[in-house]
Each structure stands twice: as structure tokens, then as C-alpha cells.
Write a protein that holds these residues in place. Structure first.
Motif, mmCIF file in Angstrom:
data_model
loop_
_atom_site.group_PDB
_atom_site.id
_atom_site.type_symbol
_atom_site.label_atom_id
_atom_site.label_comp_id
_atom_site.label_asym_id
_atom_site.label_seq_id
_atom_site.Cartn_x
_atom_site.Cartn_y
_atom_site.Cartn_z
ATOM 1 N N SER A 55 5.477 4.003 -1.034
ATOM 2 C CA SER A 55 5.429 2.561 -1.320
ATOM 3 C C SER A 55 5.776 1.767 -0.071
ATOM 4 O O SER A 55 6.443 2.271 0.839
ATOM 5 N N THR A 56 5.284 0.541 -0.058
ATOM 6 C CA THR A 56 5.678 -0.441 0.952
ATOM 7 C C THR A 56 5.946 -1.754 0.229
ATOM 8 O O THR A 56 5.502 -1.945 -0.908
ATOM 9 N N SER A 57 6.636 -2.644 0.874
ATOM 10 C CA SER A 57 7.023 -3.901 0.249
ATOM 11 C C SER A 57 5.806 -4.690 -0.225
ATOM 12 O O SER A 57 4.824 -4.832 0.500
ATOM 13 N N SER A 58 5.887 -5.174 -1.445
ATOM 14 C CA SER A 58 4.822 -6.059 -1.950
ATOM 15 C C SER A 58 5.229 -7.521 -1.775
ATOM 16 O O SER A 58 4.433 -8.416 -2.020
ATOM 17 N N GLN A 59 6.465 -7.753 -1.331
ATOM 18 C CA GLN A 59 6.985 -9.111 -1.152
ATOM 19 C C GLN A 59 6.670 -9.683 0.224
ATOM 20 O O GLN A 59 6.625 -10.899 0.386
ATOM 21 N N GLY B 148 10.117 -5.629 6.791
ATOM 22 C CA GLY B 148 9.695 -5.152 5.485
ATOM 23 C C GLY B 148 10.405 -3.876 5.095
ATOM 24 O O GLY B 148 11.528 -3.606 5.525
ATOM 25 N N GLN B 149 9.713 -3.063 4.293
ATOM 26 C CA GLN B 149 10.311 -1.817 3.811
ATOM 27 C C GLN B 149 9.216 -0.811 3.476
ATOM 28 O O GLN B 149 8.150 -1.175 2.977
ATOM 29 N N LEU C 105 13.003 3.245 4.386
ATOM 30 C CA LEU C 105 13.185 2.611 5.690
ATOM 31 C C LEU C 105 13.100 1.101 5.534
ATOM 32 O O LEU C 105 12.121 0.582 4.989
ATOM 33 N N SER C 106 14.128 0.409 6.003
ATOM 34 C CA SER C 106 14.149 -1.048 6.049
ATOM 35 C C SER C 106 14.210 -1.468 7.517
ATOM 36 O O SER C 106 14.268 -0.613 8.409
ATOM 37 N N GLN D 194 0.827 -1.211 0.000
ATOM 38 C CA GLN D 194 0.000 0.000 0.000
ATOM 39 C C GLN D 194 0.863 1.263 0.000
ATOM 40 O O GLN D 194 2.048 1.225 0.315
ATOM 41 N N SER D 195 0.215 2.373 -0.324
ATOM 42 C CA SER D 195 0.823 3.698 -0.225
ATOM 43 C C SER D 195 -0.254 4.644 0.296
ATOM 44 O O SER D 195 -1.417 4.269 0.414
ATOM 45 N N SER D 196 0.158 5.874 0.585
ATOM 46 C CA SER D 196 -0.809 6.866 1.051
ATOM 47 C C SER D 196 -1.820 7.167 -0.051
ATOM 48 O O SER D 196 -1.492 7.063 -1.234
ATOM 49 N N PRO D 197 -3.020 7.583 0.324
ATOM 50 C CA PRO D 197 -4.012 7.960 -0.689
ATOM 51 C C PRO D 197 -3.494 9.097 -1.566
ATOM 52 O O PRO D 197 -2.748 9.954 -1.098
#
Length: 104
Positions: free
Chosen positions: A89-93, A57-58, A71-72, A36-39
């Protein structure tokens, strides 16, 4: 015994925000993200300071100034009250586990 890594769903269609502690002067929140990301509608512009750390995650935060911070696991940032920012962005993995401390 509560654990920050317990009860994490495998599939997260929307970010999950959970208060862990909330008092008059401080609020601690667990945030779970998975791609997810911010709106797109705007920037966070909070009345409180926010110290946030990625536990797993990240995540990538963009500030209105143009600064971008990735940030990791173990990385943290302090965001001053009124400092406009958004998560781009955030990790999709894997699920990203954030811990956010909001304070005056």
C-alpha cells in the motif's frame, strides 16, 4: 535546477518511475505513488540491491518472508538482490515520493 518535489501531478492513476541517474553501476530513480500497490501477479525479484527512502507520504513493503515494513517520511530500507518483496500500500491521502538507489 532539478528538484525531487517539482512536477508532481495532483492525480496519479498509475505509479510513475523516473530515472534521475543511470550508470553501469548505479541507478537512482524517483517513484511517485498515490494509493497504488504492486501488481497482484507477483513479487519483485531484482538482480540489483535496492536502497529506498520515503521522502514524503507513506508506503508499506511486504517481504516474501512475511516481514512487513511501514516507511514514512525519512524512513529507508535496504533490499538485497534476490530478496522478494512487494508494495502492499501507499498513502491515498497524498502523493508518496520515493527515492530508490539500485546498485550492484
Amino acid at each position: 535546477m532539478p528538484n525531487l518535489f517539482s512536477e508532481i501531478p495532483e492525480n496519479i492513476s498509475e505509479e510513475i518511475f523516473e530515472d534521475i541517474i543511470s550508470t553501469e553501476g548505479v541507478r537512482i530513480e524517483r517513484i511517485l505513488s498515490h494509493g497504488q500497490s504492486s501488481p497482484e501477479t507477483g513479487w519483485y525479484d531484482q538482480a540489483e540491491n535496492e536502497w529506498v527512502i520515503v521522502l514524503k507520504g507513506q508506503g508499506v513493503i511486504e517481504f516474501k518472508t512475511g516481514q512487513i515494513v511501514t516507511l514514512s517520511k525519512g524512513d529507508y530500507v535496504n533490499i538485497k538482490a534476490g530478496e522478494k518483496h512487494r508494495v502492499i500500500s501507499t498513502s491515498s491521502q497524498e502523493v508518496t515520493v520515493w527515492l530508490a538507489v539500485f546498485y550492484k
